[in-house]
Design a protein around this motif. Sequence first.
Motif, PDB file in Angstrom:
ATOM      1  N   ASP A  11       0.837  -1.206   0.000  1.00 10.18           N
ATOM      2  CA  ASP A  11       0.000   0.000   0.000  1.00 10.18           C
ATOM      3  C   ASP A  11       0.867   1.250   0.000  1.00 10.18           C
ATOM      4  OD1 ASP A  11       0.757  -0.740   2.673  1.00 10.18           O
ATOM      5  OD2 ASP A  11      -0.818   0.543   3.483  1.00 10.18           O
ATOM      6  N   ARG A  12       2.005   1.194   0.641  1.00 12.85           N
ATOM      7  CA  ARG A  12       2.929   2.342   0.641  1.00 12.85           C
ATOM      8  C   ARG A  12       3.443   2.634  -0.762  1.00 12.85           C
ATOM      9  NH1 ARG A  12       6.686   1.292   5.985  1.00 12.85           N
ATOM     10  NH2 ARG A  12       4.975   1.371   7.492  1.00 12.85           N
ATOM     11  N   ASP A  13       3.724   1.572  -1.522  1.00 13.64           N
ATOM     12  CA  ASP A  13       4.188   1.756  -2.900  1.00 13.64           C
ATOM     13  C   ASP A  13       3.124   2.467  -3.734  1.00 13.64           C
ATOM     14  OD1 ASP A  13       6.569   0.348  -2.351  1.00 13.64           O
ATOM     15  OD2 ASP A  13       5.642  -1.571  -2.896  1.00 13.64           O
ATOM     16  N   ILE A  14       1.870   2.085  -3.531  1.00 15.19           N
ATOM     17  CA  ILE A  14       0.773   2.686  -4.288  1.00 15.19           C
ATOM     18  C   ILE A  14       0.590   4.142  -3.892  1.00 15.19           C
ATOM     19  CG2 ILE A  14      -1.722   2.615  -4.714  1.00 15.19           C
ATOM     20  CD1 ILE A  14      -1.479  -0.475  -4.360  1.00 15.19           C
ATOM     21  N   ARG A  15       0.659   4.421  -2.598  1.00 14.11           N
ATOM     22  CA  ARG A  15       0.524   5.799  -2.134  1.00 14.11           C
ATOM     23  C   ARG A  15       1.668   6.670  -2.679  1.00 14.11           C
ATOM     24  NH1 ARG A  15      -2.486   3.233   1.310  1.00 14.11           N
ATOM     25  NH2 ARG A  15      -3.679   3.942   3.059  1.00 14.11           N
ATOM     26  N   GLU A  16       2.862   6.128  -2.660  1.00 12.43           N
ATOM     27  CA  GLU A  16       4.018   6.869  -3.171  1.00 12.43           C
ATOM     28  C   GLU A  16       3.869   7.149  -4.665  1.00 12.43           C
ATOM     29  OE1 GLU A  16       8.765   6.079  -3.778  1.00 12.43           O
ATOM     30  OE2 GLU A  16       7.831   5.316  -1.953  1.00 12.43           O
ATOM     31  N   ALA A  17       3.403   6.155  -5.411  1.00 13.36           N
ATOM     32  CA  ALA A  17       3.189   6.355  -6.848  1.00 13.36           C
ATOM     33  C   ALA A  17       2.147   7.445  -7.083  1.00 13.36           C
ATOM     34  CB  ALA A  17       2.752   5.042  -7.493  1.00 13.36           C
ATOM     35  N   ALA A  18       1.090   7.448  -6.274  1.00 18.25           N
ATOM     36  CA  ALA A  18       0.046   8.466  -6.408  1.00 18.25           C
ATOM     37  C   ALA A  18       0.599   9.852  -6.100  1.00 18.25           C
ATOM     38  CB  ALA A  18      -1.130   8.148  -5.494  1.00 18.25           C
ATOM     39  N   GLU A  19       1.450   9.949  -5.099  1.00 16.96           N
ATOM     40  CA  GLU A  19       2.069  11.228  -4.756  1.00 16.96           C
ATOM     41  C   GLU A  19       3.002  11.710  -5.858  1.00 16.96           C
ATOM     42  OE1 GLU A  19       3.907  10.705  -0.953  1.00 16.96           O
ATOM     43  OE2 GLU A  19       1.971  10.463   0.063  1.00 16.96           O
ATOM     44  N   ASN A  20       3.519  10.766  -6.640  1.00 17.83           N
ATOM     45  CA  ASN A  20       4.433  11.106  -7.731  1.00 17.83           C
ATOM     46  C   ASN A  20       3.719  11.279  -9.067  1.00 17.83           C
ATOM     47  OD1 ASN A  20       6.769  11.144  -6.144  1.00 17.83           O
ATOM     48  ND2 ASN A  20       6.986   8.939  -6.295  1.00 17.83           N
ATOM     49  N   GLY A  21       2.374  11.354  -9.022  1.00 16.18           N
ATOM     50  CA  GLY A  21       1.647  11.695 -10.230  1.00 16.18           C
ATOM     51  C   GLY A  21       0.811  10.608 -10.869  1.00 16.18           C
ATOM     52  N   VAL A  22       0.837   9.393 -10.367  1.00 15.16           N
ATOM     53  CA  VAL A  22       0.000   8.334 -10.927  1.00 15.16           C
ATOM     54  C   VAL A  22      -1.443   8.618 -10.549  1.00 15.16           C
ATOM     55  CG1 VAL A  22      -0.545   5.869 -10.819  1.00 15.16           C
ATOM     56  CG2 VAL A  22       1.825   6.603 -10.926  1.00 15.16           C
ATOM     57  N   THR A  23      -2.330   8.652 -11.556  1.00 15.23           N
ATOM     58  CA  THR A  23      -3.723   9.010 -11.293  1.00 15.23           C
ATOM     59  C   THR A  23      -4.724   7.949 -11.717  1.00 15.23           C
ATOM     60  OG1 THR A  23      -3.868  10.142 -13.420  1.00 15.23           O
ATOM     61  CG2 THR A  23      -3.245  11.483 -11.501  1.00 15.23           C
ATOM     62  N   SER A  24      -4.268   6.872 -12.351  1.00 10.45           N
ATOM     63  CA  SER A  24      -5.208   5.862 -12.834  1.00 10.45           C
ATOM     64  C   SER A  24      -4.645   4.457 -12.616  1.00 10.45           C
ATOM     65  CB  SER A  24      -5.483   6.064 -14.320  1.00 10.45           C
ATOM     66  OG  SER A  24      -4.320   5.753 -15.083  1.00 10.45           O
ATOM     67  N   MET A  25      -5.530   3.486 -12.697  1.00 13.25           N
ATOM     68  CA  MET A  25      -5.106   2.092 -12.570  1.00 13.25           C
ATOM     69  C   MET A  25      -4.205   1.692 -13.738  1.00 13.25           C
ATOM     70  SD  MET A  25      -5.899   0.555  -9.825  1.00 13.25           S
ATOM     71  CE  MET A  25      -5.666  -1.150 -10.320  1.00 13.25           C
ATOM     72  N   ARG A  26      -4.470   2.256 -14.894  1.00 14.49           N
ATOM     73  CA  ARG A  26      -3.632   1.946 -16.057  1.00 14.49           C
ATOM     74  C   ARG A  26      -2.184   2.378 -15.800  1.00 14.49           C
ATOM     75  NH1 ARG A  26      -5.713   2.888 -21.991  1.00 14.49           N
ATOM     76  NH2 ARG A  26      -7.130   1.421 -21.050  1.00 14.49           N
ATOM     77  N   GLN A  27      -2.028   3.596 -15.275  1.00 14.55           N
ATOM     78  CA  GLN A  27      -0.684   4.087 -14.954  1.00 14.55           C
ATOM     79  C   GLN A  27      -0.064   3.251 -13.834  1.00 14.55           C
ATOM     80  OE1 GLN A  27      -1.702   8.147 -14.011  1.00 14.55           O
ATOM     81  NE2 GLN A  27      -0.736   8.886 -15.906  1.00 14.55           N
ATOM     82  N   LEU A  28      -0.877   2.897 -12.848  1.00 16.73           N
ATOM     83  CA  LEU A  28      -0.386   2.095 -11.735  1.00 16.73           C
ATOM     84  C   LEU A  28       0.105   0.736 -12.234  1.00 16.73           C
ATOM     85  CD1 LEU A  28      -0.120   2.513  -8.683  1.00 16.73           C
ATOM     86  CD2 LEU A  28      -2.313   1.357  -8.420  1.00 16.73           C
ATOM     87  N   GLY A  29      -0.620   0.170 -13.173  1.00 23.87           N
ATOM     88  CA  GLY A  29      -0.213  -1.103 -13.769  1.00 23.87           C
ATOM     89  C   GLY A  29       1.102  -0.988 -14.524  1.00 23.87           C
ATOM     90  N   LYS A  30       1.261   0.117 -15.257  1.00 22.20           N
ATOM     91  CA  LYS A  30       2.508   0.321 -16.005  1.00 22.20           C
ATOM     92  C   LYS A  30       3.685   0.551 -15.069  1.00 22.20           C
ATOM     93  CE  LYS A  30       0.512   2.171 -20.231  1.00 22.20           C
ATOM     94  NZ  LYS A  30       0.352   3.362 -21.084  1.00 22.20           N
ATOM     95  N   GLU A  31       3.450   1.319 -14.000  1.00 19.67           N
ATOM     96  CA  GLU A  31       4.522   1.659 -13.059  1.00 19.67           C
ATOM     97  C   GLU A  31       4.922   0.486 -12.174  1.00 19.67           C
ATOM     98  OE1 GLU A  31       6.252   4.635 -12.249  1.00 19.67           O
ATOM     99  OE2 GLU A  31       5.504   5.415 -14.149  1.00 19.67           O
ATOM    100  N   LEU A  32       3.910  -0.177 -11.589  1.00 16.33           N
ATOM    101  CA  LEU A  32       4.189  -1.173 -10.559  1.00 16.33           C
ATOM    102  C   LEU A  32       3.756  -2.590 -10.926  1.00 16.33           C
ATOM    103  CD1 LEU A  32       3.018   0.907  -7.450  1.00 16.33           C
ATOM    104  CD2 LEU A  32       5.340   0.647  -8.319  1.00 16.33           C
ATOM    105  N   GLY A  33       3.012  -2.742 -12.001  1.00 12.74           N
ATOM    106  CA  GLY A  33       2.530  -4.063 -12.390  1.00 12.74           C
ATOM    107  C   GLY A  33       1.250  -4.486 -11.690  1.00 12.74           C
ATOM    108  N   VAL A  34       0.656  -3.583 -10.934  1.00  7.95           N
ATOM    109  CA  VAL A  34      -0.555  -3.890 -10.175  1.00  7.95           C
ATOM    110  C   VAL A  34      -1.709  -4.203 -11.127  1.00  7.95           C
ATOM    111  CG1 VAL A  34      -2.268  -2.925  -8.594  1.00  7.95           C
ATOM    112  CG2 VAL A  34       0.138  -2.484  -8.221  1.00  7.95           C
ATOM    113  N   GLY A  35      -2.399  -5.310 -10.874  1.00  5.80           N
ATOM    114  CA  GLY A  35      -3.555  -5.697 -11.673  1.00  5.80           C
ATOM    115  C   GLY A  35      -3.214  -6.306 -13.011  1.00  5.80           C
ATOM    116  N   ARG A  36      -1.957  -6.565 -13.271  1.00  6.46           N
ATOM    117  CA  ARG A  36      -1.542  -7.064 -14.582  1.00  6.46           C
ATOM    118  C   ARG A  36      -1.446  -8.583 -14.662  1.00  6.46           C
ATOM    119  NH1 ARG A  36      -0.682  -3.251 -18.763  1.00  6.46           N
ATOM    120  NH2 ARG A  36      -1.012  -1.261 -17.731  1.00  6.46           N
ATOM    121  N   GLN A  37      -1.401  -9.264 -13.521  1.00  7.83           N
ATOM    122  CA  GLN A  37      -1.223 -10.710 -13.559  1.00  7.83           C
ATOM    123  C   GLN A  37      -2.535 -11.418 -13.249  1.00  7.83           C
ATOM    124  OE1 GLN A  37       2.500 -11.741 -12.886  1.00  7.83           O
ATOM    125  NE2 GLN A  37       2.220 -13.912 -13.125  1.00  7.83           N
TER     126      GLN A  37
END
Length: 68
Positions: A11-37
């Motif tokens: 959850d900290r990784d997701i919060r940090e990504a959001a603070e760094n400009g990630v605004t959508s699940m698509r971006q979150l998936g590209k950045e961290l791989g969340v929801g991709r597997q």
Amino acid sequence: MYICLCHGVTDRDIREAAENGVTSMRQLGKELGVGRQCGRCACHAREILRETQKTDYLAMANMLAQPA
């Protein structure tokens, strides 16, 4: 707490990504791989992303009330 076990994302990784400009699940998936597997993490990840994006109106009001 681990949100995405497939990619070891917390959850900290997701919060940090959001603070760094990630605004959508698509971006979150590209950045961290969340929801991709397996996709089991998507609901929780989306919830954390939304929580992080909520405007803190009380803090904003307090900031505006401060003298310049």
